[in-house]
Design a protein around this motif. Structure first.
Motif, PDB file in Angstrom:
ATOM      1  N   THR A  83      -0.450   0.669  -4.317  1.00 45.14           N
ATOM      2  CA  THR A  83       0.683   1.474  -4.766  1.00 45.14           C
ATOM      3  C   THR A  83       0.242   2.679  -5.591  1.00 45.14           C
ATOM      4  O   THR A  83       1.079   3.495  -5.991  1.00 45.14           O
ATOM      5  CB  THR A  83       1.662   0.626  -5.608  1.00 45.14           C
ATOM      6  OG1 THR A  83       1.029   0.244  -6.837  1.00 45.14           O
ATOM      7  CG2 THR A  83       2.116  -0.610  -4.846  1.00 45.14           C
ATOM      8  N   THR A  84      -1.056   2.810  -5.856  1.00 46.03           N
ATOM      9  CA  THR A  84      -1.571   3.926  -6.643  1.00 46.03           C
ATOM     10  C   THR A  84      -2.165   5.001  -5.733  1.00 46.03           C
ATOM     11  O   THR A  84      -2.349   4.779  -4.531  1.00 46.03           O
ATOM     12  CB  THR A  84      -2.663   3.457  -7.623  1.00 46.03           C
ATOM     13  OG1 THR A  84      -3.863   3.156  -6.876  1.00 46.03           O
ATOM     14  CG2 THR A  84      -2.226   2.219  -8.393  1.00 46.03           C
ATOM     15  N   GLN A  85      -2.533   6.129  -6.318  1.00 45.02           N
ATOM     16  CA  GLN A  85      -3.156   7.212  -5.559  1.00 45.02           C
ATOM     17  C   GLN A  85      -4.668   7.077  -5.475  1.00 45.02           C
ATOM     18  O   GLN A  85      -5.323   7.910  -4.833  1.00 45.02           O
ATOM     19  CB  GLN A  85      -2.811   8.571  -6.194  1.00 45.02           C
ATOM     20  CG  GLN A  85      -3.462   8.843  -7.549  1.00 45.02           C
ATOM     21  CD  GLN A  85      -2.609   8.395  -8.729  1.00 45.02           C
ATOM     22  OE1 GLN A  85      -1.937   7.349  -8.661  1.00 45.02           O
ATOM     23  NE2 GLN A  85      -2.630   9.188  -9.791  1.00 45.02           N
ATOM     24  N   TRP A  86      -5.249   6.038  -6.089  1.00 47.26           N
ATOM     25  CA  TRP A  86      -6.702   5.967  -6.218  1.00 47.26           C
ATOM     26  C   TRP A  86      -7.388   5.077  -5.178  1.00 47.26           C
ATOM     27  O   TRP A  86      -8.590   5.166  -4.983  1.00 47.26           O
ATOM     28  CB  TRP A  86      -7.066   5.437  -7.616  1.00 47.26           C
ATOM     29  CG  TRP A  86      -6.580   6.289  -8.738  1.00 47.26           C
ATOM     30  CD1 TRP A  86      -6.920   7.593  -8.992  1.00 47.26           C
ATOM     31  CD2 TRP A  86      -5.668   5.906  -9.759  1.00 47.26           C
ATOM     32  NE1 TRP A  86      -6.281   8.039 -10.116  1.00 47.26           N
ATOM     33  CE2 TRP A  86      -5.503   7.024 -10.610  1.00 47.26           C
ATOM     34  CE3 TRP A  86      -4.965   4.729 -10.055  1.00 47.26           C
ATOM     35  CZ2 TRP A  86      -4.666   6.996 -11.726  1.00 47.26           C
ATOM     36  CZ3 TRP A  86      -4.136   4.699 -11.161  1.00 47.26           C
ATOM     37  CH2 TRP A  86      -3.982   5.830 -11.979  1.00 47.26           C
ATOM     38  N   THR A  87      -6.646   4.212  -4.524  1.00 50.59           N
ATOM     39  CA  THR A  87      -7.265   3.119  -3.779  1.00 50.59           C
ATOM     40  C   THR A  87      -8.207   3.586  -2.675  1.00 50.59           C
ATOM     41  O   THR A  87      -9.363   3.147  -2.594  1.00 50.59           O
ATOM     42  CB  THR A  87      -6.179   2.210  -3.161  1.00 50.59           C
ATOM     43  OG1 THR A  87      -5.157   1.987  -4.130  1.00 50.59           O
ATOM     44  CG2 THR A  87      -6.775   0.892  -2.713  1.00 50.59           C
ATOM     45  N   GLN A 111       0.690  -7.970  -2.431  1.00 48.01           N
ATOM     46  CA  GLN A 111       2.067  -8.448  -2.299  1.00 48.01           C
ATOM     47  C   GLN A 111       2.393  -8.966  -0.902  1.00 48.01           C
ATOM     48  O   GLN A 111       3.305  -9.780  -0.753  1.00 48.01           O
ATOM     49  CB  GLN A 111       3.044  -7.330  -2.670  1.00 48.01           C
ATOM     50  CG  GLN A 111       2.875  -6.844  -4.106  1.00 48.01           C
ATOM     51  CD  GLN A 111       3.970  -5.890  -4.523  1.00 48.01           C
ATOM     52  OE1 GLN A 111       5.153  -6.246  -4.569  1.00 48.01           O
ATOM     53  NE2 GLN A 111       3.587  -4.664  -4.828  1.00 48.01           N
ATOM     54  N   ASP A 112       1.663  -8.501   0.099  1.00 45.52           N
ATOM     55  CA  ASP A 112       1.899  -9.026   1.448  1.00 45.52           C
ATOM     56  C   ASP A 112       0.644  -8.828   2.286  1.00 45.52           C
ATOM     57  O   ASP A 112      -0.293  -8.124   1.891  1.00 45.52           O
ATOM     58  CB  ASP A 112       3.122  -8.383   2.111  1.00 45.52           C
ATOM     59  CG  ASP A 112       3.034  -6.871   2.183  1.00 45.52           C
ATOM     60  OD1 ASP A 112       2.008  -6.361   2.682  1.00 45.52           O
ATOM     61  OD2 ASP A 112       3.968  -6.198   1.742  1.00 45.52           O
ATOM     62  N   ALA A 113       0.639  -9.443   3.455  1.00 46.70           N
ATOM     63  CA  ALA A 113      -0.543  -9.451   4.310  1.00 46.70           C
ATOM     64  C   ALA A 113      -0.927  -8.055   4.769  1.00 46.70           C
ATOM     65  O   ALA A 113      -2.112  -7.768   4.979  1.00 46.70           O
ATOM     66  CB  ALA A 113      -0.297 -10.348   5.522  1.00 46.70           C
ATOM     67  N   SER A 114       0.043  -7.148   4.919  1.00 39.14           N
ATOM     68  CA  SER A 114      -0.256  -5.810   5.428  1.00 39.14           C
ATOM     69  C   SER A 114      -1.205  -5.056   4.511  1.00 39.14           C
ATOM     70  O   SER A 114      -1.982  -4.200   4.968  1.00 39.14           O
ATOM     71  CB  SER A 114       1.036  -5.008   5.625  1.00 39.14           C
ATOM     72  OG  SER A 114       1.658  -4.732   4.378  1.00 39.14           O
ATOM     73  N   GLN A 115      -1.171  -5.343   3.216  1.00 37.16           N
ATOM     74  CA  GLN A 115      -2.069  -4.658   2.289  1.00 37.16           C
ATOM     75  C   GLN A 115      -3.517  -5.101   2.493  1.00 37.16           C
ATOM     76  O   GLN A 115      -4.444  -4.295   2.359  1.00 37.16           O
ATOM     77  CB  GLN A 115      -1.613  -4.916   0.854  1.00 37.16           C
ATOM     78  CG  GLN A 115      -0.258  -4.290   0.546  1.00 37.16           C
ATOM     79  CD  GLN A 115       0.202  -4.544  -0.879  1.00 37.16           C
ATOM     80  OE1 GLN A 115      -0.076  -5.601  -1.455  1.00 37.16           O
ATOM     81  NE2 GLN A 115       0.905  -3.588  -1.449  1.00 37.16           N
TER      82      GLN A 115
END
Length: 326
Positions: A83-87, A111-115
């Motif tokens: 959810t951040t701009q750094w990942t 939070q979910d598998a897609s991440q």
């Protein structure tokens, strides 16, 4: 959604009794961490790094991964959450710069598998571009809120790269409005263990997918007795290890998450005795007596767990099985 990356040489059996958190922006701590007896060291780009320090910290981490002596340690980098701009820049910089000297990427606030799938795909692209072995770098998924816990089973199955599921207590406590400011301790007014359901759900998801389960940090770093008590709770359930934030917690974690010498010796004796009694020489028995104890296939499975943890911890036997005289 599940990633299909080949598992490569992902190692889900790495010792992780003590998982030492080290700020990626602090060269002095990064230097010191190399000499501590932690099973795993994770160099942190998330909470331990101020936003303005993150870009430089990526390059500091690459330097220490490539030039440091991390012998005997699992080398992990915790990136920032999706959810951040750094990942993406965390992953690209660290993996392109130090991929051969990196074992896992830790993804927080999953939070979910897609991440997890997104991280898997990015790692695969980097590995192919750089000529690294595809699938070798593992993923550690950190559960830190109610949505992540509800989806933990799908998260645990999201990628062949996943090695561990980690409980992140501080953010989790905040996410459910738990009435406590002491991370890992029981909230006032609740007479039972407020974390039992959370820990068990994480543990079941991990074990159902042959993953390790790791407990999160205990922030009162000078209270070693408190750390031992909280670590003992997770170890009793079957967790494989716990985060440590201070050198004083490392020895305690290694001890709590290792079997006692007595239990380790007993487990090895059960395995030897069962092998003997099920053999031709031992009478091809499905169950037999070891002293005053009956052992069978279930005993063997339980003994394998304890013996495996002892072997991973480098323990040595102090007794041997002797077959009875005919």
């Amino acid at each position: 959604m599940t990633a299909t990356t080949p598992a490569g040489s992902v190692n889900r059996l790495r010792p992780r009794r003590s998982c030492l958190a080290v700020p990626g922006s602090n060269p002095r701590f990064l230097e010191k961490a190399q000499g501590l007896p932690a099973d795993q060291v994770f160099l942190d780009l998330e909470d331990a790094c101020a936003p303005l320090a993150k870009p430089d910290a990526r390059h500091t981490i690459v330097k220490f991964l490539n030039e440091g002596d991390w012998t005997g340690k699992t080398r992990v980098v915790r990136v920032n959450d999706w959810t951040t701009q750094w990942t993406y820049r965390d992953v690209v910089t660290v993996v392109e710069g130090a991929g051969p000297n990196l074992d896992c990427i830790m993804l927080p606030k999953v939070q979910d598998a897609s991440q997890v799938v997104a991280l898997d795909l990015l790692l695969t692209q980097i590995e192919k571009t750089m000529g690294f072995e595809v699938g070798r770098i593992g993923i550690e998924a950190q559960i830190e809120n109610a949505r992540g816990l509800n989806n933990v089973n799908e998260i645990a199955q999201a990628s062949p790269r996943i090695e561990t599921i980690i409980f992140g207590p501080a953010d989790f406590m905040a996410s459910i409005n738990m009435k406590s400011l002491v991370v890992g301790e029981q909230p006032p007014g609740y007479p039972a263990d407020a974390y039992h359901y959370i820990l068990m759900k994480i543990l079941m998801a991990a074990r159902a997918n042959d993953l390790q389960a790791i407990d999160g940090p205990y922030l009162q770093i000078k209270n070693v007795d408190g750390f031992r008590a909280v670590a003992g709770r997770a170890a009793a359930l079957g967790f494989d290890g716990k985060w440590v934030l201070h050198p004083g917690q490392v020895e305690a974690a290694n001890e709590v998450f290792s079997p006692s010498q007595e239990d380790y010796d007993h487990a090895e004796l059960i395995l030897d005795a069962y092998d003997y009694y099920t053999s031709e020489a031992g009478g091809k028995k499905g169950s037999a007596m070891l002293g005053d104890e009956m052992i069978d296939e279930a005993s063997r499975k339980m003994a394998l767990v304890i013996a495996g943890k002892g072997r991973a911890a480098g323990m040595r036997r102090t007794s041997t099985f002797e077959a009875p005289e005919a």
